[in-house]
Scaffold this motif. Structure first.
Motif, PDB file in Angstrom:
ATOM      1  N   HIS A 178      24.277  36.876  40.090  1.00 14.02           N
ATOM      2  CA  HIS A 178      25.140  36.067  40.407  1.00 14.02           C
ATOM      3  C   HIS A 178      26.235  36.722  41.162  1.00 14.02           C
ATOM      4  N   LEU A 179      26.093  36.467  42.787  1.00 14.23           N
ATOM      5  CA  LEU A 179      27.095  37.057  43.605  1.00 14.23           C
ATOM      6  C   LEU A 179      27.902  35.944  44.426  1.00 14.23           C
ATOM      7  N   PRO A 180      28.933  36.477  44.953  1.00 16.55           N
ATOM      8  CA  PRO A 180      29.766  35.251  45.925  1.00 16.55           C
ATOM      9  C   PRO A 180      29.207  34.647  46.868  1.00 16.55           C
ATOM     10  N   ASP A 181      28.001  34.959  47.472  1.00 17.44           N
ATOM     11  CA  ASP A 181      27.536  34.128  48.404  1.00 17.44           C
ATOM     12  C   ASP A 181      26.303  33.706  48.137  1.00 17.44           C
ATOM     13  N   PHE A 182      25.407  34.158  47.080  1.00 12.93           N
ATOM     14  CA  PHE A 182      24.242  33.529  46.859  1.00 12.93           C
ATOM     15  C   PHE A 182      23.822  34.025  45.261  1.00 12.93           C
ATOM     16  N   SER A 183      22.840  33.243  44.240  1.00 18.45           N
ATOM     17  CA  SER A 183      22.386  33.758  43.284  1.00 18.45           C
ATOM     18  C   SER A 183      20.964  33.846  43.252  1.00 18.45           C
ATOM     19  N   LYS A 221      40.159  55.506  36.488  1.00 17.03           N
ATOM     20  CA  LYS A 221      40.600  54.263  36.147  1.00 17.03           C
ATOM     21  C   LYS A 221      40.932  53.306  37.254  1.00 17.03           C
ATOM     22  N   ALA A 222      40.896  52.064  36.948  1.00 16.86           N
ATOM     23  CA  ALA A 222      41.036  51.125  38.111  1.00 16.86           C
ATOM     24  C   ALA A 222      42.410  50.945  38.729  1.00 16.86           C
ATOM     25  N   ASP A 223      42.371  50.958  39.939  1.00 17.31           N
ATOM     26  CA  ASP A 223      43.771  50.913  40.514  1.00 17.31           C
ATOM     27  C   ASP A 223      43.902  49.399  41.216  1.00 17.31           C
ATOM     28  N   GLY A 224      43.125  48.486  40.668  1.00 13.29           N
ATOM     29  CA  GLY A 224      43.358  47.234  41.167  1.00 13.29           C
ATOM     30  C   GLY A 224      42.436  46.095  40.045  1.00 13.29           C
ATOM     31  N   LYS A 225      42.542  44.808  40.606  1.00 13.50           N
ATOM     32  CA  LYS A 225      41.888  44.018  39.720  1.00 13.50           C
ATOM     33  C   LYS A 225      40.708  43.404  40.219  1.00 13.50           C
ATOM     34  N   GLY A 226      40.433  43.558  41.527  1.00 16.55           N
ATOM     35  CA  GLY A 226      39.191  42.737  42.091  1.00 16.55           C
ATOM     36  C   GLY A 226      39.380  41.463  42.332  1.00 16.55           C
ATOM     37  N   ASP A 227      38.855  40.799  43.425  1.00 15.22           N
ATOM     38  CA  ASP A 227      39.040  39.469  43.780  1.00 15.22           C
ATOM     39  C   ASP A 227      37.836  38.569  43.894  1.00 15.22           C
ATOM     40  N   GLN A 228      36.667  39.097  43.536  1.00 15.18           N
ATOM     41  CA  GLN A 228      35.649  38.353  43.469  1.00 15.18           C
ATOM     42  C   GLN A 228      34.688  38.452  42.128  1.00 15.18           C
ATOM     43  N   MET A 245      34.783  42.412  41.787  1.00 15.35           N
ATOM     44  CA  MET A 245      34.395  43.132  42.977  1.00 15.35           C
ATOM     45  C   MET A 245      35.570  43.230  44.030  1.00 15.35           C
ATOM     46  N   THR A 246      35.670  44.330  44.620  1.00 15.01           N
ATOM     47  CA  THR A 246      36.622  44.249  45.736  1.00 15.01           C
ATOM     48  C   THR A 246      36.189  45.479  46.656  1.00 15.01           C
ATOM     49  N   SER A 247      36.731  45.578  47.870  1.00 13.70           N
ATOM     50  CA  SER A 247      36.007  46.559  48.703  1.00 13.70           C
ATOM     51  C   SER A 247      37.612  47.186  49.391  1.00 13.70           C
ATOM     52  N   LYS A 248      37.525  48.404  49.474  1.00  9.96           N
ATOM     53  CA  LYS A 248      38.584  49.503  49.961  1.00  9.96           C
ATOM     54  C   LYS A 248      38.004  50.377  50.648  1.00  9.96           C
ATOM     55  N   ASP A 249      38.605  50.503  52.059  1.00 10.86           N
ATOM     56  CA  ASP A 249      38.351  51.681  53.045  1.00 10.86           C
ATOM     57  C   ASP A 249      36.722  51.430  53.162  1.00 10.86           C
ATOM     58  N   ASP A 250      36.056  50.064  53.082  1.00 13.49           N
ATOM     59  CA  ASP A 250      34.686  49.936  53.406  1.00 13.49           C
ATOM     60  C   ASP A 250      33.867  50.441  52.145  1.00 13.49           C
ATOM     61  N   LEU A 253      33.807  48.542  45.347  1.00 13.94           N
ATOM     62  CA  LEU A 253      34.401  48.764  43.992  1.00 13.94           C
ATOM     63  C   LEU A 253      33.933  47.702  42.834  1.00 13.94           C
ATOM     64  N   LEU A 254      33.599  48.096  41.885  1.00 13.10           N
ATOM     65  CA  LEU A 254      33.524  47.275  40.704  1.00 13.10           C
ATOM     66  C   LEU A 254      34.078  47.732  39.511  1.00 13.10           C
ATOM     67  N   ILE A 255      34.768  46.423  38.799  1.00 16.49           N
ATOM     68  CA  ILE A 255      35.570  46.521  37.657  1.00 16.49           C
ATOM     69  C   ILE A 255      34.816  45.757  36.477  1.00 16.49           C
ATOM     70  N   PRO A 256      34.417  46.232  35.793  1.00 17.27           N
ATOM     71  CA  PRO A 256      33.840  45.564  34.590  1.00 17.27           C
ATOM     72  C   PRO A 256      35.076  44.473  33.621  1.00 17.27           C
ATOM     73  N   ASP A 257      34.751  43.386  33.743  1.00 16.10           N
ATOM     74  CA  ASP A 257      35.737  42.340  33.027  1.00 16.10           C
ATOM     75  C   ASP A 257      36.386  43.073  31.837  1.00 16.10           C
ATOM     76  N   GLY A 258      37.587  42.873  31.501  1.00 15.94           N
ATOM     77  CA  GLY A 258      38.334  43.361  30.270  1.00 15.94           C
ATOM     78  C   GLY A 258      38.291  44.970  30.381  1.00 15.94           C
ATOM     79  N   SER A 259      37.747  45.694  31.280  1.00 17.49           N
ATOM     80  CA  SER A 259      37.876  47.182  31.341  1.00 17.49           C
ATOM     81  C   SER A 259      39.031  47.878  32.134  1.00 17.49           C
TER      82      SER A 259
END
Length: 286
Positions: A178-183, A221-228, A245-250, A253-259
């Motif tokens: 399940h991705l932001p644009d389709f599943s 270590k995560a330096d953000g929270k992700g926006d999708q 999920m977020t992108s930085k400098d193209d 980046l994936l951050i597991p929930d609660g991690s």
């Protein structure tokens, strides 16, 4: 008769002397048995506890399935390469060894030690590096050993360096993405796609395989929270893993929930967001 008796006696004496020479090997230094850091075999180790003055404690345990996990909240899968490199310490042969009573432990930075590792119930303290051969002083009980300096960087590593870089364990199979644009959803061997776009069955299969085998270039270590939000469903056993999920400098980046860690997948894995061709609606076979 007497001379023959003397000759036989001399021959017998020579044979005995030769036997002693072969047996005792005078002038040849006998190799002393190598002393190992512990009496453990590598496969016996099922728990590792790291204590460091400059970093928080870190514990790793092997679960019932035989997989190593970092004892963190939440539990994190451990990288087998790093864990196995650390476990080699169990049967590492010492270059030299000394009784504790013969050494100044404070001068060797073993009292107190800057770091320690406990394999099961066996504790090994780490001291300073020996200057001449760059060997490391370690202590196990009443013995101080000099060993190759192969373990200190692992003992002092941050917990994030022990996290498995591969997102999913080998052999796990995806049943839904399940991705932001389709599943994508697999049902009765058929992939069902939510978006109304054109895509081939091969493209879908390759896309799913990319997700099943993807490994991070870097875990930290995560330096953000992700926006999708991204949600992956797996089988054997059924499990749902959610990421932000977020992108930085193209870079993706994936951050597991609660991690508190993030997987840096690099810019090449923007391919994980779309199949090779735009997807289409309908049922697609494998």
């Amino acid at each position: 008769m007497k001379s023959r008796w003397l000759i036989n006696l001399l021959l017998l004496s020579g044979a005995v002397l030769l036997t002693l020479v072969v047996w005792l090997e005078p002038g040849v230094e006998k190799e002393t048995p190598k002393v190992k850091v512990t009496a453990l075999e590598r496969e016996q180790v099922n728990r590792i506890h790291l204590q460091r003055q400059r970093h928080p404690d870190l514990a790793l345990e092997k679960n019932a399935a035989g997989h190593w996990q970092i004892q963190h909240d939440p539990l994190l899968p451990a990288d087998s390469f790093h864990v196995n490199a650390l476990i080699k310490l169990a049967d590492q042969e010492a270059v030299r060894s000394y009784p504790v009573s013969a050494l100044d432990l404070t001068r060797l930075e073993l009292d107190p030690p800057a770091s320690s590792i406990t394999l099961n119930q066996t504790r090994i303290d780490f001291g300073r590096q020996e200057a001449l051969e760059s060997l490391r002083y370690v202590r196990n009980g009443e013995l101080v050993l000099l060993i190759p300096d192969l373990y200190q960087y692992l003992v002092d590593a941050d917990y994030s360096q022990f996290v498995r870089r591969r997102l999913f364990a080998e052999g796990r199979h995806i049943t839904a993405i399940h991705l932001p644009d389709f599943s994508l959803q697999k049902d009765d061997g058929q992939w069902h796609i939510s978006a109304q776009q054109q895509v081939s069955a091969d493209d879908i299969q390759n896309f799913v395989q990319r997700w099943e085998t993807v490994s991070a270039l870097l875990v930290k270590k995560a330096d953000g929270k992700g926006d999708q939000a991204i949600r992956i469903e797996l089988d054997n056993p059924p499990e749902v893993i959610s990421f932000r999920m977020t992108s930085k400098d193209d870079e993706l980046l994936l951050i597991p929930d609660g991690s508190s860690i993030q997987y840096n997948l690099g810019n090449k894995d923007l391919r994980l967001l779309q199949p090779t061709q735009p997807p289409t609606g309908g049922d697609l076979g494998e």
